[in-house]
Motif scaffolding. Structure first.
Motif, PDB file in Angstrom:
ATOM      1  N   ARG A  92      40.678  38.369  37.472  1.00 50.82           N
ATOM      2  CA  ARG A  92      40.760  37.100  36.944  1.00 50.82           C
ATOM      3  C   ARG A  92      41.775  36.919  36.091  1.00 50.82           C
ATOM      4  NH1 ARG A  92      36.379  34.667  39.132  1.00 50.82           N
ATOM      5  NH2 ARG A  92      34.584  35.633  38.921  1.00 50.82           N
ATOM      6  N   SER A  93      42.271  37.833  35.140  1.00 48.29           N
ATOM      7  CA  SER A  93      42.869  37.144  34.458  1.00 48.29           C
ATOM      8  C   SER A  93      44.250  36.748  34.772  1.00 48.29           C
ATOM      9  CB  SER A  93      43.099  39.237  33.376  1.00 48.29           C
ATOM     10  OG  SER A  93      43.939  40.339  34.235  1.00 48.29           O
ATOM     11  N   VAL A  94      45.035  37.593  36.212  1.00 49.15           N
ATOM     12  CA  VAL A  94      46.210  37.716  37.051  1.00 49.15           C
ATOM     13  C   VAL A  94      45.995  36.591  37.690  1.00 49.15           C
ATOM     14  CG1 VAL A  94      47.267  40.281  36.364  1.00 49.15           C
ATOM     15  CG2 VAL A  94      45.916  39.746  38.654  1.00 49.15           C
ATOM     16  N   GLY A  95      45.365  35.981  38.030  1.00 48.10           N
ATOM     17  CA  GLY A  95      44.773  34.805  38.543  1.00 48.10           C
ATOM     18  C   GLY A  95      44.302  34.657  40.079  1.00 48.10           C
ATOM     19  N   LEU A  96      43.458  35.935  40.135  1.00 50.21           N
ATOM     20  CA  LEU A  96      43.202  36.347  41.756  1.00 50.21           C
ATOM     21  C   LEU A  96      41.533  35.965  41.823  1.00 50.21           C
ATOM     22  CD1 LEU A  96      45.295  39.278  42.291  1.00 50.21           C
ATOM     23  CD2 LEU A  96      45.212  37.212  43.414  1.00 50.21           C
ATOM     24  N   SER A  98      40.041  33.767  42.691  1.00 47.20           N
ATOM     25  CA  SER A  98      39.192  33.168  44.105  1.00 47.20           C
ATOM     26  C   SER A  98      39.435  34.142  44.790  1.00 47.20           C
ATOM     27  CB  SER A  98      40.210  32.190  44.818  1.00 47.20           C
ATOM     28  OG  SER A  98      41.725  33.127  45.309  1.00 47.20           O
TER      29      SER A  98
END
Length: 246
Positions: A92-96, A98
């Motif tokens: 989640r911290s690296v934009g994943l 979803s």
């Protein structure tokens, strides 16, 4: 025969949630409507109990097997296993986020699909319930029926759920999402994570079923509306609601 009839009547009383104690149970026996010149048989009384349990377990499995039965239930929603929480946080911290969300939704969809196979297993356990089982439930406390089902059905539920969940996970690409999650995470970690997704979801799904069954058991004990069926009306009769429960 008289002792068996009394034991079965006490058992049904326990699950109706209306009465407790031997003296009150004897009052119930005195007020049972006569189906024949010999009154109600132990078989009829046990049938009333079994009907109540059948309805309760069917209600539980129907709720959980519906779309969002697990996913929208805050108490039962299946989340990432504890050992994968660091994975989730990192992704989640690296934009994943979803990708993680799709994996979580897919796990719950698998559990919902598997829950469809639970009702027949519970029905078999109910049908095989003996007088000895009934007495054991009577002495077992507030969640005695749930504990009985755990003892009698956990193995069968696990066996039935695992292939159903595995198939459902594949159908909704959960295994793909799971692989995506850990493929990405393992690029950032020196310690690769290897979790049995199917086994994890199966255990959570079985636990969720028993949680719902326990809620239904409490309804049977405490909510008059939950125990109104034709057979239960025959067993208890209308007079008990006004004279026996006092």
């Amino acid at each position: 025969m008289k002792k068996r009839l009394l034991s079965c009547s006490l058992l049904l009383v326990l699950f109706s949630g209306l009465f407790t104690g031997c003296e009150t149970a004897q009052q119930i026996m005195n007020n049972l409507p006569a189906a024949t010149s010999g009154g109600l048989s132990s078989a009829q009384i046990v049938a009333g109990l079994k009907e109540a349990l059948t309805i309760g377990t069917q209600n539980s499995t129907n709720r959980l097997s519906a779309v969002n039965g697990f996913f929208a239930n805050a108490a039962l929603k299946i989340l990432m296993p504890p050992e994968a929480q660091k994975v989730e946080s990192t992704l989640r911290s690296v934009g994943l986020g979803s990708v993680v969300d799709k994996a979580i939704q897919s796990m719950n969809r698998g559990a919902e699909e598997a829950a469809k196979s639970a009702a027949p297993i519970f029905v078999n356990a109910i049908k095989s319930m003996s007088i000895t089982d009934a007495v054991g439930i009577l002495k077992g406390g507030d969640f005695a029926a749930t504990n009985y089902f755990k003892q009698k059905t956990t193995s069968a539920l696990t066996t039935a759920f695992r292939p159903a969940i595995e198939s459902a996970l594949k159908k909704v690409d959960a295994t793909k999402y799971w692989a995506d999650v850990f493929t990405v995470y393992n690029k950032f970690s020196k310690t690769p994570v290897n979790t049995d997704l199917t086994g994890y979801v199966t255990d959570k799904a079985v636990a969720g079923i028993f949680q719902e069954v326990s809620l239904e058991e409490q309804k049977i004990r405490k909510d008059p509306a939950a125990r109104v069926t034709d057979l239960l009306k025959t067993v208890f009769g209308n007079k008990q609601g006004t004279t026996v429960g006092q």
